[in-house]
Design an enzyme around this catalytic site. Structure first.
Site, PDB file in Angstrom:
ATOM      1  N   GLY A 261      58.950  61.830  48.074  1.00 29.43           N
ATOM      2  CA  GLY A 261      58.562  60.969  49.186  1.00 29.43           C
ATOM      3  C   GLY A 261      59.635  59.942  49.485  1.00 29.43           C
TER       4      GLY A 261
ATOM      5  N   ARG B  79      58.157  54.362  52.742  1.00 29.86           N
ATOM      6  CA  ARG B  79      58.393  52.967  52.354  1.00 29.86           C
ATOM      7  C   ARG B  79      58.520  52.802  50.845  1.00 29.86           C
ATOM      8  NH1 ARG B  79      53.402  50.529  55.559  1.00 29.86           N
ATOM      9  NH2 ARG B  79      52.612  52.509  54.767  1.00 29.86           N
TER      10      ARG B  79
ATOM     11  N   ARG C 294      59.492  65.614  52.963  1.00 32.83           N
ATOM     12  CA  ARG C 294      58.723  66.733  53.505  1.00 32.83           C
ATOM     13  C   ARG C 294      59.661  67.851  53.970  1.00 32.83           C
ATOM     14  NH1 ARG C 294      56.411  62.581  56.390  1.00 32.83           N
ATOM     15  NH2 ARG C 294      57.282  63.481  58.314  1.00 32.83           N
TER      16      ARG C 294
ATOM     17  N   GLY D 179      52.405  57.535  40.456  1.00 32.14           N
ATOM     18  CA  GLY D 179      51.756  56.343  40.987  1.00 32.14           C
ATOM     19  C   GLY D 179      50.810  56.663  42.118  1.00 32.14           C
TER      20      GLY D 179
ATOM     21  N   THR E 107      47.445  57.542  43.998  1.00 28.65           N
ATOM     22  CA  THR E 107      46.043  57.202  43.755  1.00 28.65           C
ATOM     23  C   THR E 107      45.142  58.099  44.600  1.00 28.65           C
ATOM     24  OG1 THR E 107      46.075  55.476  45.460  1.00 28.65           O
ATOM     25  CG2 THR E 107      46.598  54.806  43.206  1.00 28.65           C
TER      26      THR E 107
ATOM     27  N   ALA F  74      47.557  53.343  37.976  1.00 31.61           N
ATOM     28  CA  ALA F  74      47.134  52.940  39.312  1.00 31.61           C
ATOM     29  C   ALA F  74      48.068  51.893  39.884  1.00 31.61           C
ATOM     30  CB  ALA F  74      45.705  52.406  39.266  1.00 31.61           C
TER      31      ALA F  74
ATOM     32  N   PHE G 229      51.995  49.876  38.867  1.00 30.26           N
ATOM     33  CA  PHE G 229      53.137  49.766  37.957  1.00 30.26           C
ATOM     34  C   PHE G 229      53.695  48.352  37.873  1.00 30.26           C
ATOM     35  CE2 PHE G 229      52.805  54.261  38.339  1.00 30.26           C
ATOM     36  CZ  PHE G 229      53.315  54.763  37.152  1.00 30.26           C
TER      37      PHE G 229
ATOM     38  N   HIS H 194      44.785  45.455  51.291  1.00 34.14           N
ATOM     39  CA  HIS H 194      46.028  46.200  51.467  1.00 34.14           C
ATOM     40  C   HIS H 194      46.335  46.365  52.957  1.00 34.14           C
ATOM     41  CE1 HIS H 194      45.450  47.328  47.229  1.00 34.14           C
ATOM     42  NE2 HIS H 194      46.747  47.608  47.230  1.00 34.14           N
ATOM     43  N   HIS H 195      47.504  46.898  53.225  1.00 33.39           N
ATOM     44  CA  HIS H 195      47.966  47.132  54.597  1.00 33.39           C
ATOM     45  C   HIS H 195      47.081  48.144  55.324  1.00 33.39           C
ATOM     46  CE1 HIS H 195      49.682  50.946  53.123  1.00 33.39           C
ATOM     47  NE2 HIS H 195      49.995  50.241  52.048  1.00 33.39           N
TER      48      HIS H 195
ATOM     49  N   LYS I 249      46.911  52.126  54.365  1.00 34.94           N
ATOM     50  CA  LYS I 249      46.420  52.693  53.095  1.00 34.94           C
ATOM     51  C   LYS I 249      45.197  53.559  53.367  1.00 34.94           C
ATOM     52  CE  LYS I 249      45.293  51.501  48.308  1.00 34.94           C
ATOM     53  NZ  LYS I 249      46.236  52.528  47.800  1.00 34.94           N
TER      54      LYS I 249
END
Length: 267
Positions: free
Chosen positions: A8, A12, A35, A98, A100, A123, A125, A155-156, A159
């Site tokens: 990925g 971001r 991708r 990382g 979720t 969940a 780091f 969160h933003h 998400k």
């Protein structure tokens, strides 16, 4: 040098991981994957992350770069991560995960793969969040059943899962300390005539707005006083640096499923 691949890499979090891997002593970014249909495939990963040219091009397939890395860092989506998990298991490559939003069955797939390769799965780091988990265990044991416990996370707007994996992990830590089964006592949001709150409940509230990186607060509310344990992240680099730290820590480890509590020596 520990050779690190980032899955990925055009996103971001991926860009933050590229920067963190470049900065960490003993680490080197040697592969970056995006991708398969991305128009960015072939672009220098350093330029994608604003780091300048580093001589590592974005690949569209993990299988094509297996000989270039020792450990894969994956903060993507459960479907993508599980596909990568199978590839890494077959190739004997360590993983830092990382991602979720895994189901119970998908979590079991991580357990099975960890019999063959070392994996750090967490969940969150952030060093600060993992310290909070330790504090939450202590607070729950001291305050016991004399308080109401609520977990609020923000969160933003992008998400896709709720509550956050970190909020759920916080709930698991608190429930375990109190001898409760989180699946039986968790309440996710409230609406309408809910009736009086029962003491054993652990409530979750979720906010999705703007560009909030990640805020988590656990409230222990009693009559006359309230204890709050809060963590606020202002940059994804917090998580990226922790993930790279985990990747370095995995070197020479036996196959097993580890988390950041292991990496930080908090167990």
């Amino acid at each position: 040098m520990r050779r690190i691949a980032v899955m990925g890499a055009a996103g971001r979090m991926g860009k933050a991981l590229i920067e963190a891997a470049r900065q960490a002593p003993g680490a080197g970014l040697t592969a970056a994957i995006g991708r398969p249909d991305s128009t960015l495939v072939g672009v220098d990963a350093g330029e994608l992350a604003g780091q300048g040219r580093i001589g590592v091009s974005l690949s569209g397939e993990l299988a094509t770069v297996l000989d270039r890395f020792d450990v894969l860092i994956d903060f993507t989506h459960p479907t993508v991560t599980l596909k990568n998990l199978d590839i890494c298991r077959r190739a004997g490559k360590a993983m830092v995960i990382g991602t979720t939003g895994f189901s119970a069955d998908e979590r079991r797939m991580l357990d099975e793969a960890a019999r063959e390769i070392p994996i750090v799965f967490a969940a969150n780091f952030s060093v600060g969040v993992n310290l909070c988990l330790k504090l939450l265990d202590t607070a729950a044991r001291v305050l016991g059943d004399e308080v109401d416990i609520e977990i609020v996370e923000a969160h933003h707007r992008h998400k896709v899962d709720a509550p956050s994996g970190t909020a759920l992990r916080m709930g698991e830590v608190v429930a375990s300390a109190l001898g409760r089964d989180l699946q039986k006592v968790a309440v996710y949001g409230r609406e309408g005539q809910t009736g009086a709150r029962t003491r054993e409940t652990i409530g979750f509230a979720t906010v999705r707005a703007g560009d909030i990186v990640g805020d988590h607060t656990v409230l222990f509310a009693a009559e006359g006083e309230r204890v709050e344990i809060t963590h606020k992240a202002s940059s994804r680099m917090t998580f990226a640096k922790g993930a790279v730290r985990a990747a370095l820590w995995l070197e020479g480890r036996d196959p097993a499923l580890y988390d950041m509590q292991d990496v930080l020596g908090l167990r």
